[in-house]
Write a protein that holds these residues in place. Structure first.
Motif, PDB file in Angstrom:
ATOM      1  N   PRO A 260       0.837  -1.207   0.000  1.00 21.59           N
ATOM      2  CA  PRO A 260       0.000   0.000   0.000  1.00 21.59           C
ATOM      3  C   PRO A 260       0.870   1.255   0.000  1.00 21.59           C
ATOM      4  O   PRO A 260       1.916   1.304   0.647  1.00 21.59           O
ATOM      5  CB  PRO A 260      -0.788  -0.113   1.313  1.00 21.59           C
ATOM      6  N   HIS A 261       0.409   2.262  -0.712  1.00 21.82           N
ATOM      7  CA  HIS A 261       1.147   3.517  -0.783  1.00 21.82           C
ATOM      8  C   HIS A 261       0.174   4.641  -1.101  1.00 21.82           C
ATOM      9  O   HIS A 261      -0.983   4.409  -1.463  1.00 21.82           O
ATOM     10  CB  HIS A 261       2.243   3.443  -1.850  1.00 21.82           C
ATOM     11  N   ARG A 262       0.649   5.865  -0.980  1.00 19.52           N
ATOM     12  CA  ARG A 262      -0.210   6.998  -1.298  1.00 19.52           C
ATOM     13  C   ARG A 262      -0.494   7.027  -2.796  1.00 19.52           C
ATOM     14  O   ARG A 262       0.369   6.672  -3.607  1.00 19.52           O
ATOM     15  CB  ARG A 262       0.448   8.309  -0.863  1.00 19.52           C
ATOM     16  N   PRO A 263      -1.695   7.460  -3.176  1.00 21.08           N
ATOM     17  CA  PRO A 263      -2.015   7.557  -4.607  1.00 21.08           C
ATOM     18  C   PRO A 263      -1.063   8.494  -5.326  1.00 21.08           C
ATOM     19  O   PRO A 263      -0.592   9.484  -4.756  1.00 21.08           O
ATOM     20  CB  PRO A 263      -3.446   8.115  -4.604  1.00 21.08           C
ATOM     21  N   ASP A 264      -0.764   8.167  -6.563  1.00 19.40           N
ATOM     22  CA  ASP A 264       0.122   8.973  -7.403  1.00 19.40           C
ATOM     23  C   ASP A 264       1.483   9.162  -6.741  1.00 19.40           C
ATOM     24  O   ASP A 264       2.038  10.253  -6.724  1.00 19.40           O
ATOM     25  CB  ASP A 264      -0.516  10.337  -7.716  1.00 19.40           C
ATOM     26  N   LEU A 265       2.026   8.072  -6.196  1.00 23.06           N
ATOM     27  CA  LEU A 265       3.337   8.138  -5.544  1.00 23.06           C
ATOM     28  C   LEU A 265       4.413   8.438  -6.579  1.00 23.06           C
ATOM     29  O   LEU A 265       4.523   7.760  -7.601  1.00 23.06           O
ATOM     30  CB  LEU A 265       3.649   6.805  -4.856  1.00 23.06           C
ATOM     31  N   LYS A 266       5.232   9.445  -6.310  1.00 27.63           N
ATOM     32  CA  LYS A 266       6.273   9.888  -7.238  1.00 27.63           C
ATOM     33  C   LYS A 266       7.630   9.407  -6.745  1.00 27.63           C
ATOM     34  O   LYS A 266       7.920   9.490  -5.552  1.00 27.63           O
ATOM     35  CB  LYS A 266       6.251  11.413  -7.358  1.00 27.63           C
ATOM     36  N   ILE A 267       8.450   8.918  -7.673  1.00 33.58           N
ATOM     37  CA  ILE A 267       9.770   8.410  -7.324  1.00 33.58           C
ATOM     38  C   ILE A 267      10.796   9.042  -8.258  1.00 33.58           C
ATOM     39  O   ILE A 267      10.679   8.958  -9.482  1.00 33.58           O
ATOM     40  CB  ILE A 267       9.826   6.868  -7.435  1.00 33.58           C
ATOM     41  N   GLY A 268      11.801   9.686  -7.661  1.00 29.47           N
ATOM     42  CA  GLY A 268      12.849  10.338  -8.441  1.00 29.47           C
ATOM     43  C   GLY A 268      14.222  10.008  -7.889  1.00 29.47           C
ATOM     44  O   GLY A 268      14.370   9.163  -7.003  1.00 29.47           O
ATOM     45  N   TRP A 269      15.248  10.680  -8.383  1.00 32.59           N
ATOM     46  CA  TRP A 269      16.616  10.339  -7.987  1.00 32.59           C
ATOM     47  C   TRP A 269      17.524  11.563  -8.108  1.00 32.59           C
ATOM     48  O   TRP A 269      17.220  12.527  -8.799  1.00 32.59           O
ATOM     49  CB  TRP A 269      17.174   9.212  -8.860  1.00 32.59           C
ATOM     50  N   PHE A 270      18.646  11.494  -7.391  1.00 31.52           N
ATOM     51  CA  PHE A 270      19.747  12.431  -7.544  1.00 31.52           C
ATOM     52  C   PHE A 270      21.033  11.650  -7.318  1.00 31.52           C
ATOM     53  O   PHE A 270      21.004  10.495  -6.898  1.00 31.52           O
ATOM     54  CB  PHE A 270      19.623  13.606  -6.552  1.00 31.52           C
ATOM     55  N   HIS A 271      22.165  12.256  -7.614  1.00 31.27           N
ATOM     56  CA  HIS A 271      23.454  11.616  -7.387  1.00 31.27           C
ATOM     57  C   HIS A 271      24.202  12.327  -6.265  1.00 31.27           C
ATOM     58  O   HIS A 271      24.218  13.559  -6.209  1.00 31.27           O
ATOM     59  CB  HIS A 271      24.312  11.650  -8.660  1.00 31.27           C
ATOM     60  N   CYS A 272      24.818  11.551  -5.400  1.00 27.13           N
ATOM     61  CA  CYS A 272      25.637  12.117  -4.335  1.00 27.13           C
ATOM     62  C   CYS A 272      26.889  12.779  -4.926  1.00 27.13           C
ATOM     63  O   CYS A 272      27.336  12.439  -6.021  1.00 27.13           O
ATOM     64  CB  CYS A 272      26.076  11.038  -3.357  1.00 27.13           C
TER      65      CYS A 272
END
Length: 473
Positions: A260-272
């Motif tokens: 289960p997760h929030r609707p329209d869950l957004k997943i992104g990224w960055f680099h250290c």
């Protein structure tokens, strides 16, 4: 069978090989502990313990019986209730400010990589650079947000004076960059006010290793991580991973497991950025200088001693090289972790220890820079990582990188690293021979070379421009 996808068969073989590697690692640890137990039994302390063992067993049996007597049966136990995702805010406003939570780092700065990421990103945000939207550090106290002036000043920021309360404003984005697994209950009132203003909660995720490779983790880590992830999925509007690989792993894992997760869950990224900014010390300790002195090429392995880091693979590869008459050194830099008793004993008791095999668990940034500058190459044989910071560290100091052929290392090392088959000491030994003979090489300048300023800018841009890798319904 003839219609089976060859790539699927190869993936299954690699999965079995990885499981066999983990089993061999744990078997070696078990054999070492068994040997130590026998040694203790026949020592003076073992004879003392022999009389205490029956008492310990009786206490354990009595406790188990008492627990069984009062434990409810499966039939009596209430069925678990799965909490639905919290309702999404009716109005989502464009991002106006990025509030970076540093509460955990202020309270619990253990000097780990996570705290390093928090401090370096905050340092970049408070260093005078201009971003798409304002981005600044905040801390939580009694359910309210305040500036973190003393914290940012310690990082070189210009803020002075007492902290002031931060009023939540429309469109705020609240980034839990620190150890959020300790913070959800404390921050719950803040979540409500941010969502009421059309804002969002963003959680940083460093890796998915406790879910994907539980046997490589400390026994306490796995249940704690799993509880955190399930709570974070319900509380977070978005996740920011420290690599594109981890972002993809998280999205795939949530879909495949149906969590289960929030609707329209957004997943992104960055680099250290590069963790090691200190210049090389001009006066390292004698043992540090001795490890890289002379003409014998030294290969540097940086990372905590733990199962997934591949130190056993590196040691086996160098054993093969030494048996073949290859003159090379292996210099290990990393503190002791977990499930490493047999590995630590193998290193400390090795015939080459102190000659062509070295292990330092107390190296500071200046000494690490000294070792990087004098190493032939970095050897990084991990089979699971969230990013791979030593690759960036080595490349920025002009050192060649030899690393496992895993997706996140391909992402970070790019064309600037040499790759070998993961968990294969023979492949690593062949690669090192090729490097020493001049047959294999890579330009470190082609590896990822992100600065912390670029890392901070990427974080802000993802949030400000909604530049997400995946969205889950």
């Amino acid at each position: 069978m003839s219609g089976e996808d060859p790539s699927a068969r190869e993936a299954e073989r690699e999965r079995i090989r990885l499981l066999e590697f983990q089993l061999d690692y744990l078997r070696a640890e078990l054999l070492h502990l068994t040997h130590e137990r026998y040694r203790m039994i026949y020592s003076v302390s073992g004879h003392v313990y022999r009389f205490l063992r029956p008492i310990e067993q009786r206490i354990a049996d009595a406790a188990a019986a008492l627990f069984a007597k009062f434990r409810p049966s499966r039939a009596d136990a209430p069925a678990p209730v799965e909490a639905p995702p919290p309702p999404i805010a009716a109005l989502r406003l464009p991002a106006r400010r990025l509030l970076i939570d540093v509460t955990g780092t202020i309270k619990r700065d253990a000097g780990t990589g996570i705290q390093r990421v928090v401090k370096e990103v905050v340092r970049a945000c408070h260093g005078g650079a201009r971003f798409e939207i304002p981005a600044f550090a905040v801390r939580c106290e009694n359910g309210r947000l305040y500036t973190a002036n003393a914290f940012t000043a310690s990082l070189g920021g210009g803020e002075t004076g007492p902290d002031t309360e931060v009023d939540v404003a429309p469109g705020d984005r609240f980034l839990m960059l620190s150890d959020s697994w300790n913070a959800f209950e404390e921050l719950a009132p803040v979540f409500g006010r941010i969502r009421a203003q059309g804002g969002e909660i963003v959680t940083c995720i460093f890796d998915l290793i406790p879910e994907l490779y539980p046997h490589a983790c400390h026994e306490v880590t796995v249940p704690r991580y799993r509880a955190w992830l399930r709570k974070a999925l319900l509380e977070s509007d978005a996740f920011l991973a420290i690599s594109r690989t981890v972002a993809g792993e998280l999205a795939d894992f949530v879909v495949e497991t149906g969590l289960p997760h929030r609707p329209d869950l957004k997943i992104g990224w960055f680099h250290c950025g590069a963790d090691i900014a200190a210049p090389a010390t001009a006066t390292p300790r004698e043992k540090i200088a001795a490890a890289v002195a002379g003409e014998t090429p030294a290969f540097l392995a940086v990372g905590t001693l733990e199962p997934r880091k591949g130190h056993r693979v590196a040691l086996a590869a160098f054993d093969e090289l030494w048996e073949q008459g290859v003159d090379a050194r292996l210099v290990v830099v990393g503190r002791r972790g977990w499930f490493e008793e047999a590995l630590a004993a193998s290193i400390a008791g090795h015939p080459e220890f102190g000659k062509r095999l070295f292990w330092f668990d107390d190296v500071d940034d200046g000494e690490l820079s000294y070792l990087y500058d004098r190493a032939e190459a970095l050897v990084f044989p991990s089979y699971a990582e969230g990013f791979g910071l030593p690759i960036v560290e080595a490349a920025l100091r002009g050192r060649m990188v030899i690393c496992s052929d895993i997706p996140v290392f391909r992402e970070v090392g790019r064309e600037g690293a040499i790759y070998f088959r993961v968990n294969d000491p023979h492949a690593l030994a062949r690669t090192i021979r090729g490097v020493l003979a001049g047959d294999l090489s890579a330009d470190p300048g082609r590896a990822l070379g992100a600065s912390w300023g670029e890392a901070a800018r990427r974080i802000v841009e993802v949030v400000a421009h909604e530049d997400w890798l995946r969205r889950l319904p």
